[in-house]
Design a protein around this motif. Sequence first.
Motif, PDB file in Angstrom:
ATOM      1  N   ASP A  42      36.953  46.182  34.982  1.00 44.85           N
ATOM      2  CA  ASP A  42      35.905  46.836  34.630  1.00 44.85           C
ATOM      3  C   ASP A  42      35.635  48.235  34.729  1.00 44.85           C
ATOM      4  N   ASN A  43      36.769  48.898  35.064  1.00 39.96           N
ATOM      5  CA  ASN A  43      36.811  50.360  35.398  1.00 39.96           C
ATOM      6  C   ASN A  43      36.141  50.899  36.637  1.00 39.96           C
ATOM      7  N   ARG A  44      35.520  49.903  37.326  1.00 38.96           N
ATOM      8  CA  ARG A  44      34.950  50.247  38.532  1.00 38.96           C
ATOM      9  C   ARG A  44      35.640  50.458  39.757  1.00 38.96           C
ATOM     10  N   ASP A  45      37.081  49.723  39.786  1.00 36.53           N
ATOM     11  CA  ASP A  45      38.027  50.026  40.691  1.00 36.53           C
ATOM     12  C   ASP A  45      38.302  51.380  41.095  1.00 36.53           C
ATOM     13  N   GLN A  46      38.303  52.001  39.969  1.00 37.13           N
ATOM     14  CA  GLN A  46      39.240  53.429  39.849  1.00 37.13           C
ATOM     15  C   GLN A  46      38.058  54.634  40.177  1.00 37.13           C
ATOM     16  N   GLU A  47      36.637  54.167  40.703  1.00 37.06           N
ATOM     17  CA  GLU A  47      35.755  54.918  40.707  1.00 37.06           C
ATOM     18  C   GLU A  47      35.892  55.865  41.988  1.00 37.06           C
ATOM     19  N   PRO A  48      35.884  56.936  42.469  1.00 38.13           N
ATOM     20  CA  PRO A  48      36.023  57.693  43.717  1.00 38.13           C
ATOM     21  C   PRO A  48      35.379  57.137  44.892  1.00 38.13           C
ATOM     22  N   SER A  49      34.031  56.532  44.607  1.00 33.50           N
ATOM     23  CA  SER A  49      33.267  56.084  45.715  1.00 33.50           C
ATOM     24  C   SER A  49      33.630  54.673  46.027  1.00 33.50           C
ATOM     25  N   THR A  50      34.293  53.992  45.262  1.00 33.29           N
ATOM     26  CA  THR A  50      34.659  52.646  45.477  1.00 33.29           C
ATOM     27  C   THR A  50      35.974  52.564  46.428  1.00 33.29           C
ATOM     28  N   ILE A  51      35.357  51.321  47.529  1.00 32.35           N
ATOM     29  CA  ILE A  51      36.123  51.267  48.601  1.00 32.35           C
ATOM     30  C   ILE A  51      36.723  49.853  48.470  1.00 32.35           C
ATOM     31  N   HIS A  52      38.231  49.818  48.710  1.00 32.78           N
ATOM     32  CA  HIS A  52      38.770  48.609  48.446  1.00 32.78           C
ATOM     33  C   HIS A  52      39.245  48.013  49.945  1.00 32.78           C
ATOM     34  N   LEU A  53      38.871  46.523  50.096  1.00 32.15           N
ATOM     35  CA  LEU A  53      39.307  46.114  51.686  1.00 32.15           C
ATOM     36  C   LEU A  53      39.902  45.150  51.389  1.00 32.15           C
ATOM     37  N   TRP A  54      41.290  44.705  52.016  1.00 31.86           N
ATOM     38  CA  TRP A  54      42.021  43.582  51.965  1.00 31.86           C
ATOM     39  C   TRP A  54      42.771  43.324  53.268  1.00 31.86           C
ATOM     40  N   VAL A  55      43.273  42.126  53.261  1.00 29.26           N
ATOM     41  CA  VAL A  55      44.387  41.726  54.305  1.00 29.26           C
ATOM     42  C   VAL A  55      45.495  41.164  53.715  1.00 29.26           C
ATOM     43  N   MET A  56      46.599  41.858  54.021  1.00 33.05           N
ATOM     44  CA  MET A  56      48.038  41.382  53.465  1.00 33.05           C
ATOM     45  C   MET A  56      48.625  40.396  54.426  1.00 33.05           C
ATOM     46  N   ASP A  57      49.659  39.774  53.950  1.00 36.57           N
ATOM     47  CA  ASP A  57      50.539  38.965  54.847  1.00 36.57           C
ATOM     48  C   ASP A  57      51.742  38.954  54.133  1.00 36.57           C
ATOM     49  N   ALA A  58      52.645  38.049  54.406  1.00 35.32           N
ATOM     50  CA  ALA A  58      54.039  38.026  53.756  1.00 35.32           C
ATOM     51  C   ALA A  58      54.011  37.694  52.370  1.00 35.32           C
ATOM     52  N   ALA A  59      52.950  36.843  52.022  1.00 33.11           N
ATOM     53  CA  ALA A  59      53.004  36.262  50.567  1.00 33.11           C
ATOM     54  C   ALA A  59      52.156  37.076  49.695  1.00 33.11           C
ATOM     55  N   ARG A  84      33.654  40.955  44.157  1.00 37.09           N
ATOM     56  CA  ARG A  84      35.139  40.541  43.951  1.00 37.09           C
ATOM     57  C   ARG A  84      35.715  40.094  45.364  1.00 37.09           C
ATOM     58  N   VAL A  85      34.869  39.253  46.102  1.00 33.36           N
ATOM     59  CA  VAL A  85      35.091  38.737  47.250  1.00 33.36           C
ATOM     60  C   VAL A  85      36.133  37.483  46.860  1.00 33.36           C
ATOM     61  N   VAL A  86      37.396  37.307  47.446  1.00 35.66           N
ATOM     62  CA  VAL A  86      38.205  36.412  47.219  1.00 35.66           C
ATOM     63  C   VAL A  86      39.268  36.151  48.268  1.00 35.66           C
ATOM     64  N   VAL A  87      39.543  35.016  48.487  1.00 35.48           N
ATOM     65  CA  VAL A  87      40.459  34.584  49.439  1.00 35.48           C
ATOM     66  C   VAL A  87      41.617  33.542  48.753  1.00 35.48           C
ATOM     67  N   ARG A  88      42.679  33.844  48.939  1.00 37.79           N
ATOM     68  CA  ARG A  88      43.940  33.161  48.509  1.00 37.79           C
ATOM     69  C   ARG A  88      43.859  31.688  48.986  1.00 37.79           C
ATOM     70  N   GLU A  89      44.090  30.726  48.249  1.00 41.67           N
ATOM     71  CA  GLU A  89      43.779  29.121  48.564  1.00 41.67           C
ATOM     72  C   GLU A  89      44.452  28.889  49.953  1.00 41.67           C
ATOM     73  N   ASP A  90      45.766  29.074  50.103  1.00 42.92           N
ATOM     74  CA  ASP A  90      46.283  29.056  51.431  1.00 42.92           C
ATOM     75  C   ASP A  90      45.763  29.496  52.472  1.00 42.92           C
ATOM     76  N   ARG A  91      44.783  30.717  52.326  1.00 47.28           N
ATOM     77  CA  ARG A  91      44.414  31.111  53.599  1.00 47.28           C
ATOM     78  C   ARG A  91      42.814  30.885  53.733  1.00 47.28           C
ATOM     79  N   ARG A  92      42.433  29.904  53.080  1.00 50.78           N
ATOM     80  CA  ARG A  92      40.813  29.686  52.785  1.00 50.78           C
ATOM     81  C   ARG A  92      40.612  29.142  54.287  1.00 50.78           C
TER      82      ARG A  92
END
Length: 165
Positions: A42-59, A84-92
């Motif tokens: 929706d073009n909101r991801d690239q706005e300078p004020s948007t903060i992206h937060l996430w958790v990474m793992d090997a997958a 856009r709150v989302v959790v991968r199925e295997d980590r829910r």
Amino acid sequence: MTNCSVQSRTWSELSVDELYAFLKLRTDVFFVEQKVDEEELDNRDQEPSTIHLWVMDAAGTAAYLRVLVDDVPSHLDARHIIGRVVVREDRRGEGLAQLLIEEALRAHLDVAFVLHAQTYVTGLYGRYGFAVDGDDFIEAGIPHVTMYRPAGRIAASTVSEARTA
């Protein structure tokens, strides 16, 4: 809970691999699993004020959310939007969404927030001071409700206590 270091970046700080990883997660869950019928990018991801937060793992990206900032309040006095709150199925069920919500709130202690919650997860946001504000509605083909959290300092310990409640 394993692999739960929260990453936080603005658009200009993201690597191509980071961007791909969380966009893949959002696509896998929202489009493939939930059959969302609206535009994801929706073009909101690239706005300078948007903060992206996430958790990474090997997958890849295990959990993600973004914080948007509107120039004018989108609901009552709330200019900040968790989305856009989302959790991968295997980590829910591991508390990753709570971890991301806590981090977003810690970074913005003195501001009002609004979000559109899928109706079945309102209890999650309620633990962090969000309250339903209005009637249910359909967004992206899924029942949602607006939730609002007024401005006011919430100590980090209070935020953490909500996670264990």
